[in-house]
Write an enzyme that holds these catalytic residues in place. Structure first.
Site, PDB file in Angstrom:
ATOM      1  N   ASP A   1      -7.506   7.063   2.475  1.00  0.00           N
ATOM      2  CA  ASP A   1      -6.824   8.142   3.193  1.00  0.00           C
ATOM      3  C   ASP A   1      -7.778   9.319   3.306  1.00  0.00           C
ATOM      4  OD1 ASP A   1      -4.392   6.821   3.589  1.00  0.00           O
ATOM      5  OD2 ASP A   1      -3.579   7.509   1.685  1.00  0.00           O
TER       6      ASP A   1
ATOM      7  N   ASP B   1      -2.027   5.218   9.513  1.00  0.00           N
ATOM      8  CA  ASP B   1      -0.724   5.828   9.256  1.00  0.00           C
ATOM      9  C   ASP B   1      -0.223   6.590  10.480  1.00  0.00           C
ATOM     10  OD1 ASP B   1      -0.882   4.855   6.642  1.00  0.00           O
ATOM     11  OD2 ASP B   1      -1.669   6.741   5.857  1.00  0.00           O
TER      12      ASP B   1
END
Length: 159
Positions: free
Chosen positions: A116, A132
């Site tokens: 991330d 995402d």
């Protein structure tokens, strides 16, 4: 079969975009380092996530794999056996959702965690990645389109 190739090519392109961004972050940003991009709006912050948002279900890689395999099976069944009354836009939104799921699944299989890197500085929100974004935007837009614009989807077929 010709339609399937269009979808597969777009899925491959979206997964490539996701994976390239993750590789660039891993190669250029130290784990945990925060680099402001637009001050007080968002930063690049390399983190490793073994779960979902807010690290929910951390260490439960089998659960993510099961959900992804189930989603894949449903899409294949819908495409080849029983086409639901999805509009072309809704099918493309499913492509975005699937590509995001595949991008994250590649990380889970290859690394045992998801890379991330996008951190919102103006609110407390989990660090996320490009995949995402594909999943979240695709889901929100799909629900909006199904609820407000595709009345055919909700008909039960009885007359």
């Amino acid at each position: 079969m010709k339609k399937l190739w269009k979808y597969l090519l777009v899925i491959a392109a979206l997964v490539a975009i996701d994976q390239v961004t993750k590789i660039l972050v891993v190669q250029n940003i130290a784990l945990g380092t925060q680099i402001p991009v637009i001050p007080n709006l968002f930063s690049l912050t390399y983190t490793r996530n073994e779960g979902a948002a807010w690290s929910l279900f951390a260490g439960q890689q089998w659960l993510f794999a099961l959900v992804f395999v189930g989603f894949t099976a449903l899409l294949l069944w819908e495409f080849f056996k029983k086409q639901l009354p999805f509009t072309p836009l809704e099918r493309w939104l499913l492509v975005f959702i699937y590509a995001g799921g595949l991008g994250n699944m590649i990380d889970r299989v290859r690394l045992e965690y998801v890379v991330d890197m996008i951190q919102t500085d103006f609110m407390d929100f989990p660090v996320f990645n490009v995949a995402d974004c594909f999943i979240s935007c695709g889901c929100v837009l799909l629900v909006i389109h199904l609820v407000f614009f595709n009345k055919q989807f909700w008909k039960d077929g009885k007359k």
